[in-house]
Scaffold this active site. Sequence first.
Site, PDB file in Angstrom:
ATOM      1  N   LYS A 178     -11.449   4.457   2.231  1.00  0.00           N
ATOM      2  CA  LYS A 178     -10.430   3.848   1.312  1.00  0.00           C
ATOM      3  C   LYS A 178     -11.194   3.064   0.327  1.00  0.00           C
ATOM      4  O   LYS A 178     -12.013   2.143   0.655  1.00  0.00           O
ATOM      5  CB  LYS A 178      -9.397   2.785   1.967  1.00  0.00           C
ATOM      6  CG  LYS A 178      -8.438   2.241   1.175  1.00  0.00           C
ATOM      7  CD  LYS A 178      -7.732   1.139   1.880  1.00  0.00           C
ATOM      8  CE  LYS A 178      -6.162   1.835   1.933  1.00  0.00           C
ATOM      9  NZ  LYS A 178      -5.398   0.913   2.713  1.00  0.00           N
ATOM     10  N   GLU A 197       0.886  -1.099  -0.075  1.00  0.00           N
ATOM     11  CA  GLU A 197      -0.078  -0.029   0.112  1.00  0.00           C
ATOM     12  C   GLU A 197       0.686   1.275  -0.123  1.00  0.00           C
ATOM     13  O   GLU A 197       0.556   2.331  -0.472  1.00  0.00           O
ATOM     14  CB  GLU A 197      -0.811   0.064   1.369  1.00  0.00           C
ATOM     15  CG  GLU A 197      -1.952  -1.187   1.163  1.00  0.00           C
ATOM     16  CD  GLU A 197      -2.846  -1.243   2.455  1.00  0.00           C
ATOM     17  OE1 GLU A 197      -3.865  -1.040   2.335  1.00  0.00           O
ATOM     18  OE2 GLU A 197      -2.383  -1.537   3.502  1.00  0.00           O
TER      19      GLU A 197
END
Length: 118
Positions: free
Chosen positions: A98, A21
């Site tokens: 997200k 990420e």
Amino acid sequence: MGIIKLTNIRTFSYHGCLEEEAKIGSNYRVDLTVKTNLKPSAQTDELNDTVDYVDLNRIVVEEMAIRAKLLEHVAQRIIDRVLKELLPVLKIKIEVTKLNPPIGGDVEGVTIRMKKKR
């Protein structure tokens, strides 16, 4: 009193606990609501008498650009900056989402919601 809302502030950021990420990043959505006194600006029609939503957006974008492992952490940073820099804000609510999180399922988004008042 009154409410100023910024909805669907979109950023590409590098938040998350996984190393991947930090490298590839993800799309995020931020929704921000602040409570403030809108009566002065309603009377004067002057930007100096209200909370400028340009400043709210700038704070969100700047803080979203600083990597965090957890959405809660970046949301708290945004809350703290808004309350520190924009004194007329009496209360703030933020949602950080997200989009398409890497959690091994078909999930559109994961959202955290936090709020704080002066």
